[in-house]
Design a protein around this motif. Structure first.
Motif, PDB file in Angstrom:
ATOM      1  N   ARG A  90      35.027  43.156  32.672  1.00 40.86           N
ATOM      2  CA  ARG A  90      35.524  43.723  33.924  1.00 40.86           C
ATOM      3  C   ARG A  90      36.340  42.708  34.712  1.00 40.86           C
ATOM      4  O   ARG A  90      37.426  43.014  35.205  1.00 40.86           O
ATOM      5  CB  ARG A  90      34.353  44.208  34.782  1.00 40.86           C
ATOM      6  N   GLU A  91      35.827  41.483  34.815  1.00 40.54           N
ATOM      7  CA  GLU A  91      36.520  40.465  35.603  1.00 40.54           C
ATOM      8  C   GLU A  91      37.845  40.064  34.962  1.00 40.54           C
ATOM      9  O   GLU A  91      38.853  39.873  35.643  1.00 40.54           O
ATOM     10  CB  GLU A  91      35.615  39.236  35.784  1.00 40.54           C
ATOM     11  N   LEU A  92      37.856  39.932  33.646  1.00 38.11           N
ATOM     12  CA  LEU A  92      39.093  39.573  32.950  1.00 38.11           C
ATOM     13  C   LEU A  92      40.111  40.698  33.031  1.00 38.11           C
ATOM     14  O   LEU A  92      41.320  40.458  33.169  1.00 38.11           O
ATOM     15  CB  LEU A  92      38.790  39.221  31.491  1.00 38.11           C
ATOM     16  N   ASN A  93      39.628  41.935  32.963  1.00 34.42           N
ATOM     17  CA  ASN A  93      40.543  43.065  33.034  1.00 34.42           C
ATOM     18  C   ASN A  93      41.218  43.173  34.402  1.00 34.42           C
ATOM     19  O   ASN A  93      42.342  43.646  34.515  1.00 34.42           O
ATOM     20  CB  ASN A  93      39.794  44.368  32.729  1.00 34.42           C
ATOM     21  N   LYS A  94      40.534  42.709  35.444  1.00 41.87           N
ATOM     22  CA  LYS A  94      41.111  42.764  36.786  1.00 41.87           C
ATOM     23  C   LYS A  94      42.399  41.959  36.880  1.00 41.87           C
ATOM     24  O   LYS A  94      43.339  42.352  37.574  1.00 41.87           O
ATOM     25  CB  LYS A  94      40.107  42.244  37.818  1.00 41.87           C
ATOM     26  N   VAL A  95      42.439  40.803  36.202  1.00 49.40           N
ATOM     27  CA  VAL A  95      43.606  39.931  36.328  1.00 49.40           C
ATOM     28  C   VAL A  95      44.556  40.037  35.148  1.00 49.40           C
ATOM     29  O   VAL A  95      45.710  39.608  35.231  1.00 49.40           O
ATOM     30  CB  VAL A  95      43.174  38.456  36.502  1.00 49.40           C
ATOM     31  N   ALA A  96      44.088  40.602  34.050  1.00 55.15           N
ATOM     32  CA  ALA A  96      44.940  40.712  32.861  1.00 55.15           C
ATOM     33  C   ALA A  96      44.640  42.009  32.124  1.00 55.15           C
ATOM     34  O   ALA A  96      44.048  42.001  31.046  1.00 55.15           O
ATOM     35  CB  ALA A  96      44.734  39.510  31.935  1.00 55.15           C
TER      36      ALA A  96
END
Length: 523
Positions: A90-96
Motif C-alpha cells: 500500500r505504501e509503495l503504491n502511493k508513491v509509485a
C-alpha cells in the motif's frame, strides 16, 4: 540518468505526489485502460484471484495433515504476514503506482538485479498457480458432469492423465481469451463468479454446522484450535506454507493500479479489504469442516488421503445432499475459473512492465490497440502455464500438492523482498511520525521477517524426498527443485538479458532512487 521518452504520458501521475515526484518521474504510462476499476471492483478482483472455494478444497487436506485440529490457528498465522506485507504494498503504491508492483518497487529500492529476481519470482508463482487452478477446474468439471449424467466413469475421467491435460489446456485457452479481451470484461465476469462462490460457501458452512452433531467423525468446538501448543516447528512451517498459499492473490488489486480510479489510494484499500474478507471466510468454513468431518484419517475425516486433495468433492453430498451438492461443485468450478482469469492480470502486467523497462524482451511491452491489454504477455502466460501443468502431471502423482508447496517458496521470496524494499525505500522518513513508523517500518519488517523465516525453513525441509507428495528427482525433493530451481533458472535468464540488452541493468530505463525526506507541513 534520463528517463524513457517517446510517450506523451510517460510520467505517470507525477503531479499528484510532489514530495515523491522523483519516485514517479521515470514510471511509464503503458497504455492500459485508465479509471476502469473502483474500490468494489478491485476488492472483487483480489478475492477472485485468491479463489476461496478453490483454495480451501486444495489446502484443507494439507493444513490438517500438518496441523490436525490446529487448522484455524494455522490459517490465522498465514494471514498475519500477508496482512502486514499488504501495508508495504500500500505504501509503495502511493508513491509509485506502477503495474510492475514488486518488480518496479524492488528495483527502485535495491537496484536492477534483486528487482529482476523479484519480478521473475512473481511471474513464476502466477504461472504455477494458473496450472494448479486449471487442474482443480478439470477435477470439478468432470465430477459435476458425472453427477449430472449419473455416470461414475465420467466422474473419474479427470484421473486419466491424457484427458486431464487436454481439458486443462482447453480451460487455459478460454481463460487466456477472456483476459485478452480486457479489464472491463474481466471485472464484470468476476463480480458474478465471486458473489456466487461466497454465497455457496456460506450455505455449505451453515449446513455443516447444522449437521455437526449427526456426524460420527466430527469434533466439538474447542478454543484449543486457536493455540499453537503441541505443534512442532516443522509441522507449523509446512502448514504455514499451505496457509500462505491460500491467501496468495490479493495483490491482483494492486497490479491493476494503472487501471484503477485514484491509482494511489484505491488499490491499497482494495487489497486490505480482500485479505480481511478472505480470513473471515476461511475461519468460518474451517471451523464448520472440523465440527462436521473431524481431522481423522478414516471415513470423512479431513486427513483421509482419499479425500484430502479434494475435500469439497467428498463432502458436498453428505453435507448438502442432492441436488445441492452440484451447486458446490459449480461453486468450486466457478472459483477456479474466476481465479484462472484474474490470475492472468498480475503475471501479464508484471511481464508488461518488465518489457517496457527492457528487463524482458520488448515484445512483452505490446498493448492491444482495441482491448488495451498486454496481448503478448497474456498469451505467454497461458502457454507457460499449459506447458508447466503438462510436464508436472507426468512428473508427480499428486501434482496439486507439490505445486502448492513449491508456490509457498516463491510467494515468501517475492512478498518478503517487497516488504524489505518498502523499509529501505522509505528509510529517510521512517521516524517522521507514528504512521510512517508503523506502516513503513514496523508492519513491513514483521511481515518480511515472518515470510523470510518460512522461506528458509521450507527450503531446508523440502530438500527431503519425503516432503510434499514424496516425488523426487535424484534423491532431492521435487518441491525444492520446483521452488528454488525456477528461481535459479531465472538467474540464468537474467544474465542472458543483461548480455543482450543491458539498458535496464545500467539503470537507464528504471531509476534506482529514494524519495527525499518528507517533512509534514505545519497545520
Amino acid at each position: 540518468m534520463s528517463a524513457p521518452t517517446g510517450d506523451p504520458h510517460h510520467s505517470l501521475h507525477a503531479e499528484q505526489h510532489d514530495p515523491h515526484h522523483k519516485a514517479e518521474q521515470d514510471l511509464v504510462d503503458k497504455g492500459l485502460s485508465e479509471g476502469a476499476v473502483g474500490l468494489f471492483g478491485g476488492t472483487v478482483l483480489g478475492i477472485s484471484s485468491v479463489a476461496p472455494a478453490y483454495a480451501l478444497t486444495a489446502t484443507v487436506g494439507i493444513l490438517v495433515a500438518e496441523a490436525g485440529a490446529k487448522m484455524p490457528v494455522i490459517i490465522i498465522a498465514g494471514f498475519v504476514p500477508m496482512f502486514l506485507a499488504a501495508y508495504a504494498y500500500r505504501e509503495l503504491n502511493k508513491v509509485a503506482p506502477d503495474c510492475g508492483t514488486s518488480f518496479t518497487w524492488t528495483t527502485k529500492a535495491f537496484g536492477p538485479y534483486l528487482g529482476w529476481l523479484g519480478g521473475w519470482a512473481a511471474i513464476m508463482a502466477t504461472v504455477i498457480v494458473l496450472s494448479n487452478l486449471a487442474g482443480v477446474a478439470v477435477q470439478f468439471f468432470y465430477q459435476f458432469l458425472g453427477d449430472v449424467l449419473d455416470n461414475g466413469t465420467v466422474s473419474d475421467l479427470w484421473e486419466n492423465r491424457a484427458v486431464n491435460v487436454v481439458t486443462c489446456l482447453i480451460f487455459l485457452a478460454i481463460a487466456t481469451w477472456v483476459a485478452y479481451r480486457g479489464i472491463t470484461t474481466t471485472e464484470r465476469v468476476q463480480i458474478v463468479l465471486v458473489l456466487f462462490q461466497l454465497a455457496v460457501l456460506l450455505v455449505f458452512a451453515l449446513a455443516a454446522f447444522a449437521k455437526a452433531g449427526d456426524s460420527d467423525t466430527g469434533l466439538s468446538f474447542s478454543m484449543s484450535w486457536f493455540s499453537l501448543e503441541g505443534l512442532t516447528l516443522s509441522a507449523f512451517i509446512a502448514g504455514l506454507s499451505g496457509s500462505i498459499f491460500a491467501f496468495w492473490g490479493w495483490d491482483t488489486a494492486l497490479t491493476v493500479n494503472e487501471e484503477s480510479v485514484d491509482a494511489d489510494k484505491t488499490p491499497g484499500r482494495a487489497a486490505l479489504l480482500c485479505v480481511l474478507s478472505i480470513l473471515l471466510t476461511y475461519l468460518i468454513v474451517a471451523i464448520a469442516l472440523q465440527m462436521y468431518a473431524g481431522v481423522g484419517d478414516e471415513g470423512l475425516g479431513l486427513a483421509n488421503e482419499e479425500i484430502s486433495e479434494n475435500v469439497f468433492g467428498a463432502l458436498a453430498r453428505p453435507v448438502l445432499g442432492q441436488p445441492l451438492d452440484l451447486v458446490l461443485f459449480l461453486a468450486v468450478l466457478a472459483s477456479s475459473a474466476a481465479s484462472l482469469i484474474t490470475t492472468f492480470l498480475p503475471t501479464s502486467r508484471t511481464m508488461l512492465a518488465m518489457g517496457v523497462y527492457r528487463a524482458f524482451p520488448k515484445s512483452f511491452a505490446r498493448i492491444h490497440a482495441e482491448y488495451k491489454t498486454p496481448s503478448y504477455a497474456t498469451i505467454a502466460a497461458g502457454v507457460g502455464a499449459g506447458v508447466f501443468y503438462a510436464v508436472m502431471t507426468f512428473l508427480s502423482e499428486r501434482v496439486l500438492t507439490d505445486t502448492i508447496y513449491s508456490l509457498g517458496i516463491m510467494i515468501c521470496f517475492y512478498y518478503g523482498l517487497t516488504a524489505f524494499a518498502c523499509i529501505w525505500y522509505f528509510r529517510k522518513e521512517l521516524l517522521n511520525d507514528v504512521s510512517s513508523f508503523v506502516f513503513k517500518l514496523l508492519f513491513p519488517l514483521l511481515g518480511g521477517l515472518g515470510l523470510a523465516w518460512v522461506f528458509v525453513v521450507t527450503l531446508r525441509d523440502s530438500a527431503s524426498p519425503d516432503y510434499g507428495s514424496g516425488a523426487s528427482i535424484g534423491g532431492v525433493g521435487l518441491v525444492l527443485i520446483l521452488g528454488l530451481g525456477l528461481i535459479l533458472v531465472g538467474v540464468l535468464f537474467m544474465l542472458w538479458r543483461r548480455a543482450v540488452d543491458p539498458a535496464y541493468f545500467r539503470g537507464e530505463t528504471l531509476v534506482k532512487d529514494t524519495p527525499a525526506l518528507v517533512v509534514a507541513e505545519p497545520k
